[in-house]
Design an enzyme around this catalytic site. Structure first.
Site, PDB file in Angstrom:
ATOM      1  N   GLU A  49      67.337  71.640  34.091  1.00  0.00           N
ATOM      2  CA  GLU A  49      68.016  70.437  34.574  1.00  0.00           C
ATOM      3  C   GLU A  49      67.019  69.345  34.959  1.00  0.00           C
ATOM      4  OE1 GLU A  49      71.081  70.077  34.084  1.00  0.00           O
ATOM      5  OE2 GLU A  49      71.533  72.169  33.610  1.00  0.00           O
ATOM      6  N   HIS A  94      63.922  62.889  31.756  1.00  0.00           N
ATOM      7  CA  HIS A  94      64.355  62.053  30.636  1.00  0.00           C
ATOM      8  C   HIS A  94      65.030  60.787  31.169  1.00  0.00           C
ATOM      9  CE1 HIS A  94      66.275  62.178  26.307  1.00  0.00           C
ATOM     10  NE2 HIS A  94      65.436  61.173  26.471  1.00  0.00           N
TER      11      HIS A  94
END
Length: 406
Positions: free
Chosen positions: A167, A173
């Site tokens: 996660e 990202h």
């Protein structure tokens, strides 16, 4: 009721018999005492610092900023101390919380705002990068880890360590995926590739070099013995084919449900489920019925990824292959099959992955991103050129790559 041959093994018996086989092999070593959540987050921060020059900093939230006292606030900062984004971590199970497993949500993306027309933006929600202004990204990580026991710090099982690394790959990202438009910032890229950064982080979680940065017993501070993790990996490898079969089956079912030739007469979804079970790739005889369809059952009602990942569930397996290639060719990480131990915490490789893939979000063709990441001299020019096209030839090349040992 369902007619039942007492000698038959039904799909719902799988976990029971796997558990029995595991019990015969002896108890697995317990690893949670080596993974307090504070040390795991510290390890993640050290990984991101070595790869991207980004650290995670625990911060006290303002009154009314969080929705529950369990929530923790982390700030992502660069090497100059500039704020890159905020991560809210709501990771412990509680009765008032929806059971969503583990998930990453973008509350505010890192889109560019200095070229907005006729719209004022609050300075407290803006960060500057390379002379441009972007929204301060805010993400939420939701997990359902067991709450801490009395007189003990919160301890994570090995599966939960892999989950939080996964996660946090999504979160990074979102932090670094700056773009001019909100719909292609951060993780808002083609679904085929959205799991790539997160699956890559699972490789880092298993690396002895990474584990040496944080895995130690919460009472004695003794480092995690390498043999303990190896035993667990060997045990999981014994049943890897079952998990792969399940992933392939769900990917095929997802494709059939979203086919243009779908027959939608009453009870169509169960009929299609039975057809996929009977496909030669999955077909089992009655004597080998662990994966055979059972009349009167509707397993598809439990397939929650049909919503959100429609026709793209295969991306989990695809991204495992892509992440394995990047791990091997760019980060030159550890190889479980040969027990070679190489240090993957390479800043040059991290900057390549950041600049050629993460920072683009969905603003560049993902095949171009993949080709640019792999274009480090480890692959032929012809192969890189073919990959960048993202066509049938590119998929043929990817098809020759090995599914990594996870």
């Amino acid at each position: 009721g369902l007619a039942r041959d007492p000698r038959a093994i039904r799909p719902w018996d799988r976990d029971y018999y796997v558990g029995r086989q595991q019990a015969k092999m002896g108890a697995l070593p317990q690893l949670a005492e080596y993974f307090s959540i504070g040390r795991v987050v510290m390890g993640l921060s050290r990984v991101f610092e070595r790869l991207y020059g980004v650290t995670l900093r625990a911060t006290v939230p303002q009154p009314g900023e969080i929705w529950h006292s369990d929530v923790r606030k982390l700030e992502a900062v660069d090497e100059d101390g500039h704020l890159l984004g905020v991560v809210y971590c709501d990771v412990f199970a509680r009765s008032s919380k929806a059971h969503v497993g583990a998930a990453h949500f973008t509350a505010r993306c890192a889109r560019r705002v200095d070229d907005d027309v006729g719209r004022a933006v609050c300075d407290s929600t803006v960060v500057e990068r390379d002379g441009m202004r972007f929204q301060l990204p805010v993400v939420v990580l939701i997990c359902n880890f067991p709450p801490p026991m009395p007189n003990s710090p919160p301890l994570l099982s090995w599966a939960n360590v892999e989950t939080i690394f996964h996660e946090m790959g999504h979160a990074m990202h979102s932090m670094l995926g700056q773009n001019g438009f909100h719909n292609v910032a951060g993780t808002r890229c083609p679904v085929d590739f959205v799991e790539l950064p997160s699956v890559l982080m699972e490789h880092f979680a298993r690396s002895p070099h990474v584990l040496s940065l944080f895995a130690s017993h919460y009472k004695t501070n003794e480092p995690l013995p390498p043999g303990l993790l190896r035993q667990r990996a060997d045990r999981r490898r014994r049943f890897a084919a079952l998990d792969l079969h399940a992933q392939l089956f769900m990917s095929a079912l997802d494709q059939r449900y979203h086919s243009a030739q779908l027959d939608v007469r009453p009870d169509w979804s169960t009929r299609v489920l039975a057809q996929v079970h009977a496909d030669p790739m999955f077909e089992c005889t009655s004597a080998q019925s662990m994966f055979a369809h059972v009349e009167g059952t509707r397993w598809q009602s439990r397939f929650t990824h049909l919503v959100g990942y429609g026709a793209s569930y295969y991306s989990y397996l695809l991204d495992r292959v892509l992440a394995g290639r990047i791990w091997d060719r760019v980060f030159k990480g550890d190889d479980p099959s040969t027990q070679l131990s190489n240090n993957p915490l390479n800043r040059e490789a991290g900057e390549r992955f950041r600049n050629e893939l993460l920072r683009w979000g969905g603003g560049r063709d993902p095949w171009t991103c993949l080709a640019a990441v792999l274009d480090n001299g480890e692959s032929s020019h012809r192969e890189i050129e073919d990959i960048s096209k993202g066509n049938k030839s590119a998929m043929h090349i990817v098809g020759t790559w090995q599914l990594p040992d996870m």
